[in-house]
Design a protein around this motif. Structure first.
Motif, PDB file in Angstrom:
ATOM      1  N   GLY A  14     -12.094   4.795  -6.246  1.00  0.00           N
ATOM      2  CA  GLY A  14     -10.912   5.600  -6.548  1.00  0.00           C
ATOM      3  C   GLY A  14      -9.638   4.811  -6.316  1.00  0.00           C
ATOM      4  N   TRP A  15      -8.634   5.076  -7.166  1.00  0.00           N
ATOM      5  CA  TRP A  15      -7.364   4.352  -7.120  1.00  0.00           C
ATOM      6  C   TRP A  15      -6.224   5.364  -7.243  1.00  0.00           C
ATOM      7  CZ3 TRP A  15      -9.718  -0.552  -7.527  1.00  0.00           C
ATOM      8  CH2 TRP A  15      -8.915  -1.642  -7.207  1.00  0.00           C
ATOM      9  N   GLY A  16      -5.818   5.948  -6.129  1.00  0.00           N
ATOM     10  CA  GLY A  16      -4.770   6.958  -6.178  1.00  0.00           C
ATOM     11  C   GLY A  16      -3.392   6.367  -6.411  1.00  0.00           C
ATOM     12  N   LEU A  17      -2.442   7.251  -6.723  1.00  0.00           N
ATOM     13  CA  LEU A  17      -1.062   6.836  -6.958  1.00  0.00           C
ATOM     14  C   LEU A  17      -0.172   7.518  -5.933  1.00  0.00           C
ATOM     15  CD1 LEU A  17       1.170   5.441  -8.556  1.00  0.00           C
ATOM     16  CD2 LEU A  17       1.108   7.319 -10.200  1.00  0.00           C
ATOM     17  N   GLY A  18       0.656   6.741  -5.248  1.00  0.00           N
ATOM     18  CA  GLY A  18       1.486   7.259  -4.167  1.00  0.00           C
ATOM     19  C   GLY A  18       2.704   8.003  -4.661  1.00  0.00           C
ATOM     20  N   SER A  19       2.494   9.117  -5.303  1.00  0.00           N
ATOM     21  CA  SER A  19       3.588   9.919  -5.839  1.00  0.00           C
ATOM     22  C   SER A  19       3.151  11.373  -5.876  1.00  0.00           C
ATOM     23  CB  SER A  19       3.951   9.453  -7.255  1.00  0.00           C
ATOM     24  OG  SER A  19       4.839  10.347  -7.882  1.00  0.00           O
ATOM     25  N   ASP A  20       4.120  12.266  -5.771  1.00  0.00           N
ATOM     26  CA  ASP A  20       3.800  13.683  -5.885  1.00  0.00           C
ATOM     27  C   ASP A  20       3.615  14.051  -7.352  1.00  0.00           C
ATOM     28  OD1 ASP A  20       3.323  16.259  -5.110  1.00  0.00           O
ATOM     29  OD2 ASP A  20       5.418  16.801  -4.916  1.00  0.00           O
TER      30      ASP A  20
ATOM     31  N   GLY B  73      -4.046   6.072 -10.275  1.00  0.00           N
ATOM     32  CA  GLY B  73      -4.313   7.445 -10.676  1.00  0.00           C
ATOM     33  C   GLY B  73      -5.610   7.625 -11.434  1.00  0.00           C
ATOM     34  N   GLY B  74      -6.682   6.959 -10.970  1.00  0.00           N
ATOM     35  CA  GLY B  74      -7.955   7.095 -11.664  1.00  0.00           C
ATOM     36  C   GLY B  74      -9.110   6.479 -10.902  1.00  0.00           C
ATOM     37  N   ILE B  75     -10.196   6.218 -11.615  1.00  0.00           N
ATOM     38  CA  ILE B  75     -11.421   5.664 -11.029  1.00  0.00           C
ATOM     39  C   ILE B  75     -11.847   4.462 -11.855  1.00  0.00           C
ATOM     40  CG2 ILE B  75     -13.849   6.115 -10.447  1.00  0.00           C
ATOM     41  CD1 ILE B  75     -13.105   9.104 -10.263  1.00  0.00           C
ATOM     42  N   TRP B  76     -12.233   3.375 -11.163  1.00  0.00           N
ATOM     43  CA  TRP B  76     -12.687   2.153 -11.813  1.00  0.00           C
ATOM     44  C   TRP B  76     -14.142   1.866 -11.443  1.00  0.00           C
ATOM     45  CZ3 TRP B  76      -7.690   3.202 -11.643  1.00  0.00           C
ATOM     46  CH2 TRP B  76      -6.828   2.638 -12.591  1.00  0.00           C
TER      47      TRP B  76
ATOM     48  N   SER C 141       0.834  -1.196   0.000  1.00  0.00           N
ATOM     49  CA  SER C 141       0.000   0.000   0.000  1.00  0.00           C
ATOM     50  C   SER C 141       0.868   1.245   0.000  1.00  0.00           C
ATOM     51  CB  SER C 141      -0.913   0.002   1.220  1.00  0.00           C
ATOM     52  OG  SER C 141      -0.143   0.099   2.404  1.00  0.00           O
ATOM     53  N   HIS C 142       0.248   2.370  -0.320  1.00  0.00           N
ATOM     54  CA  HIS C 142       0.938   3.651  -0.275  1.00  0.00           C
ATOM     55  C   HIS C 142      -0.057   4.716   0.162  1.00  0.00           C
ATOM     56  CE1 HIS C 142      -1.043   4.523  -4.094  1.00  0.00           C
ATOM     57  NE2 HIS C 142      -0.536   3.423  -4.580  1.00  0.00           N
ATOM     58  N   SER C 143       0.402   5.944   0.269  1.00  0.00           N
ATOM     59  CA  SER C 143      -0.368   6.978   0.947  1.00  0.00           C
ATOM     60  C   SER C 143      -1.653   7.381   0.241  1.00  0.00           C
ATOM     61  CB  SER C 143       0.493   8.222   1.149  1.00  0.00           C
ATOM     62  OG  SER C 143       0.939   8.741  -0.089  1.00  0.00           O
ATOM     63  N   HIS C 144      -1.765   7.185  -1.053  1.00  0.00           N
ATOM     64  CA  HIS C 144      -2.950   7.649  -1.763  1.00  0.00           C
ATOM     65  C   HIS C 144      -3.917   6.528  -2.122  1.00  0.00           C
ATOM     66  CE1 HIS C 144      -0.317  11.274  -3.081  1.00  0.00           C
ATOM     67  NE2 HIS C 144      -0.799  11.416  -1.858  1.00  0.00           N
ATOM     68  N   GLN C 145      -3.714   5.358  -1.555  1.00  0.00           N
ATOM     69  CA  GLN C 145      -4.656   4.265  -1.765  1.00  0.00           C
ATOM     70  C   GLN C 145      -5.767   4.376  -0.724  1.00  0.00           C
ATOM     71  OE1 GLN C 145      -1.642   1.128  -1.820  1.00  0.00           O
ATOM     72  NE2 GLN C 145      -2.564   0.367  -3.691  1.00  0.00           N
ATOM     73  N   THR C 146      -6.760   5.192  -1.043  1.00  0.00           N
ATOM     74  CA  THR C 146      -7.795   5.497  -0.073  1.00  0.00           C
ATOM     75  C   THR C 146      -9.099   4.746  -0.303  1.00  0.00           C
ATOM     76  OG1 THR C 146      -8.358   7.388  -1.449  1.00  0.00           O
ATOM     77  CG2 THR C 146      -6.907   7.791   0.427  1.00  0.00           C
TER      78      THR C 146
ATOM     79  N   ALA D 121     -11.804   6.833 -15.483  1.00  0.00           N
ATOM     80  CA  ALA D 121     -11.113   8.112 -15.337  1.00  0.00           C
ATOM     81  C   ALA D 121      -9.632   7.883 -15.107  1.00  0.00           C
ATOM     82  CB  ALA D 121     -11.702   8.913 -14.174  1.00  0.00           C
ATOM     83  N   THR D 122      -8.814   8.807 -15.586  1.00  0.00           N
ATOM     84  CA  THR D 122      -7.370   8.756 -15.381  1.00  0.00           C
ATOM     85  C   THR D 122      -6.867  10.163 -15.100  1.00  0.00           C
ATOM     86  OG1 THR D 122      -5.287   7.910 -16.306  1.00  0.00           O
ATOM     87  CG2 THR D 122      -6.745   9.079 -17.819  1.00  0.00           C
TER      88      THR D 122
END
Length: 595
Positions: A183-189, A220-223, A164-169, A241-242
Motif C-alpha cells: 500500500g502507498w498512501g497519500l499524506g493529504s485529507d 494513493g494506491g497499491i503496487w 515521509s508523511h502520515s499515510h505512508q504505512t 489500484a488507485t
C-alpha cells in the motif's frame, strides 16, 4: 485400534463405514485434544467482550514502544512491529515466546534498529521469512528453526523515496504466486492546502494522471512487486489500484483468490465546509471502505467519497460536490462494505484455521482503531468487526466480534485506554490482537461447542452493536456531548483545533501533539503565533515524543483577533499558565512573516 478393527470385522461392517468412523474419530479426537491444550482465559477475558464460547487472555500487558501489526510463527513465537522505536531503545521489532504453555509471553526480546516513523506497520511471516516495514521500506529476514530472533542479514525488498508523511504505512500481502502487494498512501485529507472552502488541486475524473491531484501520480494506491527481488523501487512494481487515501491493512483471501484492503476515508467535512455539513454528518461520514482489489480498480479518492447510508459515491465539495452531485461516481467500484466514518480500519484477516466456529471462515475480521474527530459526539470504532462473506460478496451486516478495548463513552482518543490495531492467526487457530496505546496483546480462543454456535451465542454482540457508544450511530440530539452545557471553550478552538489536538488539549497520542504543558505552547510566543499563521511541516518533538503530521496554515482564514483569542485560551488552560496573546502581537508577526 486393532481391537476396534476386530470389532468391526466380527460384526461384518463394510470397510467404508469403518473408514468413515476412523475419520470422524480422528477429527473429533484432534478437536478435543486441541481444546484441552488451550490455556485458560483470564478473568473477565482480559477486559474483552466476546461471543459466548470464546475466552481471551493477555499474552502481555504492555510492550516498550507499544505495538502496530503482529505475526505468529508455526511454533507459536510472536513478532510485533514497534510503534515508537525511541521508547523501545531504538528497536523496531519485538519477539516473544511462551515457554511453559500458559499463554503468557515469558521471553520478550526487542531486535533490529532501523529508521521509521510511528506509521511503519507491516509484520508478516511468509515462506520462512519475516517481512516487516517502516513507513518507507519493506524489509525481509530469514527465520531459523528454533531461534526466536532472526540473526541473518536484513534484506530491503521495496523502498520509497523520502520525505515521509502520515499515510505512508506500507502494509503488505502475498498472493502465493511469488508476488507481494504494498500500500502507498497519500499524506493529504483531500488534496487541498487545508483551508476551509479551498478547492482541490487538479480536476476530478482526470483522463491523464497529471491533470488531477498531483500526489496521485505516485501515491494513493497499491503496487505489486516480486516478493523476493531485492531493492525494488516503486517504478519497478505494477500499480494495481488507485483512488485510495490511506491503506493500513491488507490480506489475501485464498477462498476467492483475491486481495482485500481496508481504506480510510477523508476527514473534516464540518471544519472545511461548515455551511454544508452538520456536526452529525461530519461525525458519521464519509464511509471507511473495504475493497476487493482487482487490477485497475479506482476507489475514487480524492474526488469522490462513499456514503454508506445512501450506498453511493458522491463528489467531494473540493471538486464541486454539494452532497447531491454524483458526477461519475456510479462508474467507480463500490466497496464490498462501508463502515461509518472515522472508525479507522487498520487491519483485516481472512481466517484459515479450524479452532473457531466454521462461520468465521466465511468472511473477514476487520480491526477498527477508532476515531479522533467525531466531537461533539463520542469517539467511535475501537473494536474488532466481522464481515460475513461468501464468494467475495457480503452476506449480511457487519458484526461486532470483540469490544471492551475502550471505556465508554470515549470523549477523546487519548482517554480511550486501548486502541486495537493488528490481528493475526496462530498455528492452533487462536486469534491474536494488538493495540497501540500500551502495547497489549490478546489471545482469543474458542472453547465452546462449534456445532451449536449460532444466534444465541451472538446475541450480546448484537446488543453491543446497537447500544455501545463507540459503535452505534449517534443520535443527532441525545448523543451530542455539548448539548445543554455552557460554552466554556474557545469557539475557534472547538471548530479548528479540537479535531486534532482533542477537546482536552492532550492530542491523540499518535499523530497530533499535546498542547497541555507543552514547550511549544508555553515557550516563544512569536514561534507559536507563526505556527498558527503559517503552518508547520517536518518532524518536531513535543514533550519527548516525535510528531510528523503537518499543521496547515490558519492565517489566511483566521483574523488577528481570532488567533489571539485561541492562543490565549490555549496558553491559559490544561495546566498552561502563560501570558495572553494580543491581536497587535499577531498583526506584527503576520507582517513580519508575510512574503
Amino acid at each position: 485400534m486393532s481391537k476396534l478393527y476386530q470389532t468391526f470385522r466380527t460384526r461384518r461392517m463394510p470397510k467404508i463405514y469403518f473408514a468413515a468412523f476412523i475419520i470422524f474419530f480422528t477429527i473429533y479426537g484432534f478437536t478435543h485434544y486441541q481444546s484441552s491444550k488451550l490455556p485458560p482465559g483470564d478473568p473477565n477475558n482480559a477486559g474483552l467482550i466476546l461471543p459466548d464460547g470464546f475466552e481471551a487472555l493477555a499474552v502481555v500487558d504492555s510492550l516498550p514502544g507499544f505495538a502496530r501489526h503482529l505475526a505468529v510463527n508455526a511454533n507459536g513465537d510472536i513478532y510485533v512491529k514497534t510503534r515508537l522505536h525511541a521508547r523501545n531503545d531504538g528497536y523496531g521489532n519485538i519477539a516473544m515466546r511462551d515457554t511453559d504453555n500458559d499463554g503468557k509471553a515469558d521471553i520478550i526480546t526487542p531486535f533490529n534498529k532501523y529508521e521509521s516513523s510511528q506509521y511503519g506497520t507491516a509484520m508478516k511471516i511468509h515462506n520462512g521469512y519475516l517481512y516487516y516495514s517502516s513507513n518507507l521500506i519493506v524489509y525481509r529476514q530469514k527465520l531459523e528453526p528454533g531461534k526466536l530472533v532472526p540473526e541473518g542479514k536484513i534484506d530491503t525488498i521495496v523502498w520509497d523515496m523520502p520525505p515521509s508523511h502520515s499515510h505512508q504505512t506500507k502494509p503488505i500481502a502475498f498472493d502465493g504466486r511469488g508476488y507481494m502487494y504494498v500500500g502507498w498512501g497519500l499524506g493529504s485529507d483531500v488534496c487541498t492546502n487545508g483551508r476551509p472552502g479551498a478547492m482541490g488541486a487538479g480536476k476530478a475524473d482526470p483522463e491523464i494522471p497529471g491533470e488531477g491531484c498531483p500526489g496521485m501520480i505516485d501515491h494513493g494506491g497499491i503496487w505489486k512487486f516480486s516478493e523476493s527481488k531485492l531493492n525494488q523501487k516503486q517504478e519497478q512494481g505494477k500499480r494495481v489500484a488507485t483512488g485510495m487515501r490511506s491503506i493500513v491493512g491488507m490480506d489475501w483471501d485464498k477462498t476467492t483468490n483475491a486481495l482485500y484492503a481496508v481504506v480510510h476515508g477523508r476527514d473534516n467535512f464540518r471544519m472545511l465546509w461548515p455551511g454544508m455539513y452538520s456536526p452529525w454528518e461530519s461525525a458519521v461520514l464519509p464511509s471507511e471502505e473495504l475493497f476487493k482489489i482487482h487490477d485497475g480498480i479506482d476507489g475514487g479518492w480524492p474526488y469522490y467519497y462513499y456514503d454508506h447510508i445512501r450506498g453511493k459515491k458522491y463528489l467531494n465539495p473540493e471538486y464541486g460536490g454539494d452532497k447531491v452531485k454524483e458526477g461519475n461516481g456510479a462508474k467507480l467500484t463500490k466497496p464490498v462494505m462501508g463502515f461509518p466514518g472515522h472508525f479507522a480500519p487498520n487491519d483485516i484477516l481472512f481466517y484459515k484455521g479450524n479452532q473457531l466456529p466454521a462461520r468465521y471462515k466465511k468472511g473477514a475480521f476487520v480491526v477498527l482503531h477508532g476515531s479522533t474527530i467525531r466531537q461533539p459526539y463520542p469517539q467511535a470504532g475501537y473494536f474488532v468487526a466481522f464481515v460475513p462473506m461468501e464468494g467475495g460478496k457480503v452476506t449480511g451486516p457487519w458484526e461486532v466480534f470483540a469490544n471492551g478495548f475502550a471505556k465508554n463513552p470515549i470523549l477523546t482518543a487519548n482517554s480511550a485506554g486501548y486502541r486495537p490495531m493488528g490481528i493475526t492467526e496462530g498455528p492452533d487457530g487462536s486469534l491474536y490482537i494488538s493495540e497501540t496505546e500500551k502495547g497489549k496483546i490478546w489471545r482469543v480462543m474458542y472453547k465452546g461447542d462449534k456445532a451449536k454456535f449460532g444466534p444465541a451465542q451472538l446475541a450480546k454482540m448484537v446488543t453491543e452493536k446497537n447500544t455501545a457508544a463507540n459503535i452505534k450511530d449517534p443520535d443527532p440530539i441525545k448523543d451530542d456531548l455539548d448539548r445543554g452545557k455552557p460554552v466554556v471553550a474557545s469557539a475557534v478552538y472547538s471548530m479548528y483545533c479540537a479535531a486534532c489536538h482533542q477537546r482536552d488539549g492532550k492530542g491523540d497520542n499518535s499523530r497530533f501533539p499535546p498542547l497541555n504543558e507543552s514547550e511549544w505552547v508555553n515557550g516563544d510566543k512569536n514561534r507559536l503565533i507563526s505556527v498558527v499563521l503559517n503552518g508547520l511541516s517536518g518532524p518536531i518533538k513535543v514533550k519527548g515524543q516525535d510528531y510528523n503530521d503537518p499543521m496547515p496554515a490558519h492565517g489566511s482564514f483566521l483574523s488577528d483577533d481570532q488567533i489571539a483569542e485561541v492562543l490565549t485560551y490555549i496558553r491559559s488552560n490544561w495546566g498552561n499558565t502563560s501570558s495572553a496573546v494580543t491581536k497587535d502581537e499577531v498583526a506584527a508577526m503576520r507582517k513580519a512573516t508575510t512574503k
